[in-house]
Design a protein around this motif. Structure first.
Motif, PDB file in Angstrom:
ATOM      1  N   ARG A   2     149.094  33.144  78.454  1.00 29.82           N
ATOM      2  CA  ARG A   2     148.487  34.185  77.619  1.00 29.82           C
ATOM      3  C   ARG A   2     146.961  34.221  77.756  1.00 29.82           C
ATOM      4  NH1 ARG A   2     149.525  34.825  71.115  1.00 29.82           N
ATOM      5  NH2 ARG A   2     148.427  36.789  70.871  1.00 29.82           N
ATOM      6  N   ALA A   3     146.343  33.029  77.813  1.00 33.46           N
ATOM      7  CA  ALA A   3     144.883  32.951  77.911  1.00 33.46           C
ATOM      8  C   ALA A   3     144.383  33.557  79.215  1.00 33.46           C
ATOM      9  CB  ALA A   3     144.431  31.491  77.812  1.00 33.46           C
ATOM     10  N   ALA A   4     145.116  33.297  80.305  1.00 33.53           N
ATOM     11  CA  ALA A   4     144.729  33.847  81.614  1.00 33.53           C
ATOM     12  C   ALA A   4     144.877  35.365  81.622  1.00 33.53           C
ATOM     13  CB  ALA A   4     145.584  33.218  82.707  1.00 33.53           C
ATOM     14  N   LYS A   5     145.950  35.886  81.012  1.00 32.56           N
ATOM     15  CA  LYS A   5     146.184  37.326  80.951  1.00 32.56           C
ATOM     16  C   LYS A   5     145.086  38.026  80.154  1.00 32.56           C
ATOM     17  CE  LYS A   5     149.986  38.361  83.180  1.00 32.56           C
ATOM     18  NZ  LYS A   5     149.912  39.311  84.311  1.00 32.56           N
ATOM     19  N   TYR A   6     144.620  37.327  79.098  1.00 33.02           N
ATOM     20  CA  TYR A   6     143.577  37.880  78.245  1.00 33.02           C
ATOM     21  C   TYR A   6     142.300  38.155  79.052  1.00 33.02           C
ATOM     22  CZ  TYR A   6     140.110  38.121  74.513  1.00 33.02           C
ATOM     23  OH  TYR A   6     139.081  38.525  73.692  1.00 33.02           O
ATOM     24  N   LYS A   7     142.066  37.341  80.055  1.00 32.14           N
ATOM     25  CA  LYS A   7     140.839  37.474  80.862  1.00 32.14           C
ATOM     26  C   LYS A   7     141.042  38.350  82.092  1.00 32.14           C
ATOM     27  CE  LYS A   7     138.775  33.129  79.373  1.00 32.14           C
ATOM     28  NZ  LYS A   7     138.150  31.863  79.779  1.00 32.14           N
ATOM     29  N   PHE A  55     135.303  45.850  74.368  1.00 30.93           N
ATOM     30  CA  PHE A  55     135.927  44.770  73.602  1.00 30.93           C
ATOM     31  C   PHE A  55     135.423  43.416  74.065  1.00 30.93           C
ATOM     32  CE2 PHE A  55     139.161  48.148  74.284  1.00 30.93           C
ATOM     33  CZ  PHE A  55     139.226  48.631  72.985  1.00 30.93           C
ATOM     34  N   ARG A  56     135.581  42.408  73.209  1.00 31.77           N
ATOM     35  CA  ARG A  56     135.217  41.036  73.609  1.00 31.77           C
ATOM     36  C   ARG A  56     136.079  40.586  74.799  1.00 31.77           C
ATOM     37  NH1 ARG A  56     135.142  37.321  68.390  1.00 31.77           N
ATOM     38  NH2 ARG A  56     134.098  35.899  69.837  1.00 31.77           N
ATOM     39  N   ALA A  57     137.353  41.005  74.779  1.00 36.80           N
ATOM     40  CA  ALA A  57     138.237  40.670  75.903  1.00 36.80           C
ATOM     41  C   ALA A  57     137.711  41.266  77.207  1.00 36.80           C
ATOM     42  CB  ALA A  57     139.651  41.178  75.625  1.00 36.80           C
ATOM     43  N   ILE A  84     127.803  37.036  76.407  1.00 32.51           N
ATOM     44  CA  ILE A  84     127.391  36.695  75.043  1.00 32.51           C
ATOM     45  C   ILE A  84     128.362  37.219  73.984  1.00 32.51           C
ATOM     46  CG2 ILE A  84     124.965  36.621  75.709  1.00 32.51           C
ATOM     47  CD1 ILE A  84     124.559  39.304  74.237  1.00 32.51           C
ATOM     48  N   ALA A  85     129.480  37.808  74.416  1.00 30.26           N
ATOM     49  CA  ALA A  85     130.404  38.397  73.433  1.00 30.26           C
ATOM     50  C   ALA A  85     131.860  38.020  73.680  1.00 30.26           C
ATOM     51  CB  ALA A  85     130.254  39.918  73.420  1.00 30.26           C
ATOM     52  N   GLY A  86     132.117  37.096  74.590  1.00 26.74           N
ATOM     53  CA  GLY A  86     133.495  36.684  74.844  1.00 26.74           C
ATOM     54  C   GLY A  86     134.056  35.863  73.701  1.00 26.74           C
ATOM     55  N   LEU A  87     135.345  35.597  73.753  1.00 25.96           N
ATOM     56  CA  LEU A  87     135.983  34.827  72.678  1.00 25.96           C
ATOM     57  C   LEU A  87     135.436  33.405  72.610  1.00 25.96           C
ATOM     58  CD1 LEU A  87     139.746  35.682  72.268  1.00 25.96           C
ATOM     59  CD2 LEU A  87     137.802  36.345  70.894  1.00 25.96           C
ATOM     60  N   GLU A  88     135.120  32.836  73.764  1.00 25.90           N
ATOM     61  CA  GLU A  88     134.551  31.485  73.789  1.00 25.90           C
ATOM     62  C   GLU A  88     133.034  31.598  73.925  1.00 25.90           C
ATOM     63  OE1 GLU A  88     136.565  29.557  77.013  1.00 25.90           O
ATOM     64  OE2 GLU A  88     138.538  29.994  76.154  1.00 25.90           O
ATOM     65  N   ASP A  89     132.408  32.201  72.932  1.00 24.39           N
ATOM     66  CA  ASP A  89     130.971  32.480  72.952  1.00 24.39           C
ATOM     67  C   ASP A  89     130.178  31.178  72.888  1.00 24.39           C
ATOM     68  OD1 ASP A  89     128.453  33.482  72.743  1.00 24.39           O
ATOM     69  OD2 ASP A  89     128.778  34.587  70.888  1.00 24.39           O
ATOM     70  N   LEU A 112     123.016  39.303  84.634  1.00 21.33           N
ATOM     71  CA  LEU A 112     123.881  40.377  84.124  1.00 21.33           C
ATOM     72  C   LEU A 112     124.458  39.885  82.807  1.00 21.33           C
ATOM     73  CD1 LEU A 112     125.495  43.050  84.362  1.00 21.33           C
ATOM     74  CD2 LEU A 112     127.224  41.783  85.641  1.00 21.33           C
ATOM     75  N   THR A 113     124.013  40.484  81.704  1.00 14.58           N
ATOM     76  CA  THR A 113     124.475  40.091  80.375  1.00 14.58           C
ATOM     77  C   THR A 113     125.597  41.015  79.934  1.00 14.58           C
ATOM     78  OG1 THR A 113     122.229  39.358  79.816  1.00 14.58           O
ATOM     79  CG2 THR A 113     123.762  39.667  77.990  1.00 14.58           C
ATOM     80  N   LEU A 114     126.701  40.431  79.480  1.00 15.91           N
ATOM     81  CA  LEU A 114     127.873  41.192  79.023  1.00 15.91           C
ATOM     82  C   LEU A 114     127.945  41.138  77.502  1.00 15.91           C
ATOM     83  CD1 LEU A 114     130.457  39.711  81.588  1.00 15.91           C
ATOM     84  CD2 LEU A 114     129.041  41.765  81.854  1.00 15.91           C
ATOM     85  N   THR A 115     128.060  42.315  76.871  1.00 20.98           N
ATOM     86  CA  THR A 115     128.129  42.355  75.413  1.00 20.98           C
ATOM     87  C   THR A 115     128.966  43.538  74.952  1.00 20.98           C
ATOM     88  OG1 THR A 115     126.799  42.258  73.387  1.00 20.98           O
ATOM     89  CG2 THR A 115     126.018  43.749  75.115  1.00 20.98           C
ATOM     90  N   VAL A 116     129.287  43.529  73.650  1.00 15.26           N
ATOM     91  CA  VAL A 116     129.941  44.672  73.005  1.00 15.26           C
ATOM     92  C   VAL A 116     128.939  45.286  72.029  1.00 15.26           C
ATOM     93  CG1 VAL A 116     131.870  45.460  71.576  1.00 15.26           C
ATOM     94  CG2 VAL A 116     132.226  43.633  73.250  1.00 15.26           C
TER      95      VAL A 116
END
Length: 205
Positions: A2-7, A55-57, A84-89, A112-116
């Motif tokens: 499930r964790a791999a699919k989420y990413k 989304f954070r995902a 900076i916005a992933g689940l494991e921030d 490259l900064t990723l955010t929501v």
């Protein structure tokens, strides 16, 4: 798992194609590979990009996709990915992010900064010079607040051999990349309507 699919993006191939076109490692007549564009390189633009995702995902999936395909990029592979916005921030607060980007800039590295939403209001990262807007929004205020993040000044001060202070504008131009021009115009129109109502001119016609 499930964790791999989420990413993982559902349309992973299409996202990878888009990234390669932006990167300049693939050609597309209707889209500019701006990271490989000579004038942008000559102008030292796109050194520190902030990418706004829905989304954070999406942030986790984007970080995983880029890191897993670095060999397929000729420009994007040179960027340090800051999620900076992933689940494991791992970034406790804005100051940690600001310090990290400053550190990479001092080392001559691009980011490259990723955010929501995080750091799109109230925070200033002076090095951010480009925004890649990949999030759908109906709010002109949210859109304006996000865009404002790349509009601050970034000035470096030096002293020459004679002791004169020289100020150098590190960010004479900024770049907003939005693949939905209709939304851009619609939100600007809405913004004007709200302004007219607030100043009691023209109503919302």
């Amino acid at each position: 798992d499930r964790a791999a699919k989420y990413k993982e993006f559902v349309h992973k191939k299409e996202i990878l194609d888009l990234l390669q076109i932006i990167d300049g490692s693939k050609q597309e007549n209707d889209l500019l590979g701006f990271l490989d564009y000579e004038k942008i390189k000559e102008g030292q633009m796109c050194r520190h990009i902030v990418c706004v995702l829905p989304f954070r995902a999406s942030c986790d999936a984007m970080a995983a996709l880029i890191n897993a395909n670095k060999r397929k990029f000729k420009n994007l592979s040179k960027y340090e990915i800051i999620n900076i916005a992933g689940l494991e921030d791992e970034y406790a607060n804005a100051q940690v992010v600001i310090s990290k980007i400053k550190e990479y800039e001092a080392e001559g590295k691009k980011t490259l900064t990723l955010t929501v939403n995080k750091m799109l209001t109230g925070s200033t990262v002076e090095q951010w010079d480009t925004m890649l807007y990949l999030k759908d929004t109906a709010s002109p205020q949210e859109y304006d607040q996000a865009i404002f993040r790349i509009q601050n000044q970034y000035i470096k001060t030096y002293k020459d051999e004679d002791g004169n202070v020289v100020k150098y504008n590190m960010k004479p131009q900024t770049l907003l990349v939005d693949f939905d021009p209709n939304r851009m115009f619609r939100l600007q129109e809405l913004k004007s309507q709200f302004y007219n109502v607030n100043v009691d001119k023209n109503g919302n016609l």
